[in-house]
Design an enzyme around this catalytic site. Structure first.
Site, PDB file in Angstrom:
ATOM      1  N   ASN A   9      -0.527   9.473  15.257  1.00 43.07           N
ATOM      2  CA  ASN A   9       0.980  10.040  15.280  1.00 43.07           C
ATOM      3  C   ASN A   9       1.213  10.793  13.951  1.00 43.07           C
ATOM      4  O   ASN A   9       1.278  10.350  12.794  1.00 43.07           O
ATOM      5  CB  ASN A   9       1.796   8.592  15.166  1.00 43.07           C
ATOM      6  CG  ASN A   9       2.978   8.959  14.877  1.00 43.07           C
ATOM      7  OD1 ASN A   9       3.706   9.973  15.149  1.00 43.07           O
ATOM      8  ND2 ASN A   9       3.965   7.928  14.394  1.00 43.07           N
ATOM      9  N   TRP A  10       1.371  11.937  14.269  1.00 43.51           N
ATOM     10  CA  TRP A  10       1.427  13.074  13.355  1.00 43.51           C
ATOM     11  C   TRP A  10       2.687  13.100  12.521  1.00 43.51           C
ATOM     12  O   TRP A  10       3.064  13.746  11.660  1.00 43.51           O
ATOM     13  CB  TRP A  10       1.210  14.490  13.882  1.00 43.51           C
ATOM     14  CG  TRP A  10      -0.360  14.718  14.227  1.00 43.51           C
ATOM     15  CD1 TRP A  10      -1.324  14.016  14.311  1.00 43.51           C
ATOM     16  CD2 TRP A  10      -0.879  16.151  14.531  1.00 43.51           C
ATOM     17  NE1 TRP A  10      -2.521  14.539  14.684  1.00 43.51           N
ATOM     18  CE2 TRP A  10      -2.065  16.114  14.912  1.00 43.51           C
ATOM     19  CE3 TRP A  10      -0.077  17.507  14.488  1.00 43.51           C
ATOM     20  CZ2 TRP A  10      -3.034  16.983  15.338  1.00 43.51           C
ATOM     21  CZ3 TRP A  10      -1.008  18.488  15.077  1.00 43.51           C
ATOM     22  CH2 TRP A  10      -2.580  18.164  15.309  1.00 43.51           C
ATOM     23  N   LYS A  11       3.544  12.381  13.124  1.00 44.53           N
ATOM     24  CA  LYS A  11       4.943  12.388  12.388  1.00 44.53           C
ATOM     25  C   LYS A  11       5.501  13.645  12.506  1.00 44.53           C
ATOM     26  O   LYS A  11       5.044  14.637  13.220  1.00 44.53           O
ATOM     27  CB  LYS A  11       5.041  11.569  11.270  1.00 44.53           C
ATOM     28  CG  LYS A  11       4.573  10.137  11.617  1.00 44.53           C
ATOM     29  CD  LYS A  11       4.609   9.249  10.541  1.00 44.53           C
ATOM     30  CE  LYS A  11       4.129   7.744  10.871  1.00 44.53           C
ATOM     31  NZ  LYS A  11       4.501   6.569   9.853  1.00 44.53           N
ATOM     32  N   HIS A  92       9.513   3.553  17.965  1.00 44.33           N
ATOM     33  CA  HIS A  92       8.749   3.665  16.664  1.00 44.33           C
ATOM     34  C   HIS A  92       9.784   3.178  15.571  1.00 44.33           C
ATOM     35  O   HIS A  92      10.870   3.596  15.680  1.00 44.33           O
ATOM     36  CB  HIS A  92       8.044   5.172  16.424  1.00 44.33           C
ATOM     37  CG  HIS A  92       7.395   5.074  15.269  1.00 44.33           C
ATOM     38  ND1 HIS A  92       7.771   5.057  13.886  1.00 44.33           N
ATOM     39  CD2 HIS A  92       5.947   4.897  14.998  1.00 44.33           C
ATOM     40  CE1 HIS A  92       6.913   4.999  13.141  1.00 44.33           C
ATOM     41  NE2 HIS A  92       5.654   4.950  13.692  1.00 44.33           N
ATOM     42  N   GLU A 162       3.268  -3.087  15.432  1.00 46.38           N
ATOM     43  CA  GLU A 162       3.313  -2.132  13.929  1.00 46.38           C
ATOM     44  C   GLU A 162       4.493  -2.941  13.168  1.00 46.38           C
ATOM     45  O   GLU A 162       5.733  -2.636  13.324  1.00 46.38           O
ATOM     46  CB  GLU A 162       3.858  -0.746  14.119  1.00 46.38           C
ATOM     47  CG  GLU A 162       2.919   0.160  15.008  1.00 46.38           C
ATOM     48  CD  GLU A 162       2.999   1.518  14.677  1.00 46.38           C
ATOM     49  OE1 GLU A 162       2.007   2.125  14.087  1.00 46.38           O
ATOM     50  OE2 GLU A 162       4.255   2.135  14.632  1.00 46.38           O
ATOM     51  N   GLY A 168       3.298   3.289   6.475  1.00 45.77           N
ATOM     52  CA  GLY A 168       3.514   4.387   5.577  1.00 45.77           C
ATOM     53  C   GLY A 168       3.292   4.285   3.992  1.00 45.77           C
ATOM     54  O   GLY A 168       2.605   3.116   3.730  1.00 45.77           O
ATOM     55  N   SER A 210      -0.876   1.231   8.276  1.00 44.38           N
ATOM     56  CA  SER A 210      -2.011   1.366   7.350  1.00 44.38           C
ATOM     57  C   SER A 210      -3.283   1.283   7.621  1.00 44.38           C
ATOM     58  O   SER A 210      -4.313   0.352   7.082  1.00 44.38           O
ATOM     59  CB  SER A 210      -1.533   0.417   6.061  1.00 44.38           C
ATOM     60  OG  SER A 210      -0.282   0.779   5.289  1.00 44.38           O
ATOM     61  N   GLY A 231      -1.392   6.700  11.715  1.00 47.62           N
ATOM     62  CA  GLY A 231      -0.186   7.531  11.097  1.00 47.62           C
ATOM     63  C   GLY A 231      -0.777   8.596  10.266  1.00 47.62           C
ATOM     64  O   GLY A 231      -1.452   9.316  10.408  1.00 47.62           O
TER      65      GLY A 231
HETATM   66  P1  PGA Z   1       0.563   4.648   8.917  1.00 51.40           P
HETATM   67  O1  PGA Z   1       1.720   4.826  10.158  1.00 51.40           O
HETATM   68  O2  PGA Z   1      -0.804   4.647   9.545  1.00 51.40           O
HETATM   69  O3  PGA Z   1       0.734   5.965   7.925  1.00 51.40           O
HETATM   70  O4  PGA Z   1       1.049   3.453   8.218  1.00 51.40           O
HETATM   71  C1  PGA Z   1       1.538   4.121  11.159  1.00 51.40           C
HETATM   72  C2  PGA Z   1       2.580   4.480  12.199  1.00 51.40           C
HETATM   73  O5  PGA Z   1       3.698   4.846  11.940  1.00 51.40           O
HETATM   74  O6  PGA Z   1       2.400   4.654  13.217  1.00 51.40           O
END
Ligand code: PGA
Length: 251
Positions: A9-11, A92, A162, A168, A210, A231
């Site tokens: 997930n590149w956000k 999400h 999640e 994050g 994470s 993420g």
């Molecule tokens: P993260 O994000 O791996 O940076 O904790 C996961 C996500 O939001 O899908």
């Protein structure tokens, strides 16, 4: 045995198309070695038009529930599908924080199915408590998102667990992998109440929050997760590929 699914997930990254192309190339080339994993990248809408190598599946991070018309700034499921996406993240936690209610998440689930996409429904508690109220929250999120979905639609759904507190940069760290199996079974049971046992047995449950090259394998092995939603680490091709490798090697 079914392939483990790894979705990056590149956000809202990267800022330029040239960087996006470079990252796609590096990941696409690397994953060819890891045939026992299915790999997808959930791109920002701005990059959905990019061609992906055959080793990579395309995903989107969100969709709007309307089919078309006067919805300034929105992107429909049909548009996402026509750009070649197979997966779309729905619900999400970062979308929920920006205003996606359970009603909206349910409408987006139905729109994703109607467009022929595979919805990756994200659920997870914002905090843990000593009395297991958080389990109730997860179950409610799951059930409300699946409302009014047909049996055939339910059979297409992927669920990503999640825990919001694990997502994050500000996260307290990942879920301890030994707890992943418990959540996996809990989600499968809640899903089975809605969709029936057979669908629940076939359901893919992913873990996200994470995930790193160091812990990915434990979520898949000990947690018996069917895949991983990544993420931050999905923006670094080497680290993302190390997670894909763990999925390739997982039994
Ligand atoms: P993260 O994000 O791996 O940076 O904790 C996961 C996500 O939001 O899908």
């Amino acid at each position: 045995m079914a392939k483990k699914l790894v979705i990056g997930n590149w956000k809202m990254n990267p800022s330029g198309v040239a960087q996006a192309v470079r990252l796609i190339r590096a990941i696409g080339k690397g994953v060819r070695r890891y045939k026992k994993a299915e790999v997808a990248v959930a791109l920002p809408h701005a990059f959905l038009h990019l061609k992906l190598p055959s080793s990579l599946r395309k995903g989107a991070q969100d969709l709007f529930y309307g089919k078309g018309g006067a919805f300034t700034g929105e992107v429909s499921g049909g548009m996402v599908k026509n750009l070649g996406a197979r997966y779309v993240l729905v619900g999400h936690s970062e979308r929920r924080a920006l205003g996606d209610t359970e009603e909206i998440v349910n409408r987006k689930m139905r729109a994703a199915i109607a467009a022929g996409l595979v919805p990756v429904l994200c659920v997870g508690e914002t905090a843990r408590d000593g009395e297991s109220h958080y389990l109730h929250r997860v179950k409610e999120e799951l059930k409300s998102a699946l409302k009014r979905l047909s049996r055939a639609a339910l059979a297409r759904v992927v669920v990503a667990y999640e825990p919001v507190w694990a997502i994050g940069e500000k996260a307290k760290g990942a879920l301890p992998p030994e707890e992943a199996l418990h959540m996996n079974l809990f989600i499968r049971k809640a899903f089975s109440d809605v969709a029936g046992e057979q669908a629940a047995r076939k359901l893919k449950v992913l873990y996200g929050g994470s995930v790193t090259p160091a812990n990915a394998g434990a979520f898949l092995a000990e947690g018996k997760m069917d895949g991983i939603l990544v993420g931050r680490e999905s923006l670094d091709s080497k680290r993302f590929l190390a997670i894909v490798r763990a999925a390739h090697l997982a039994r």
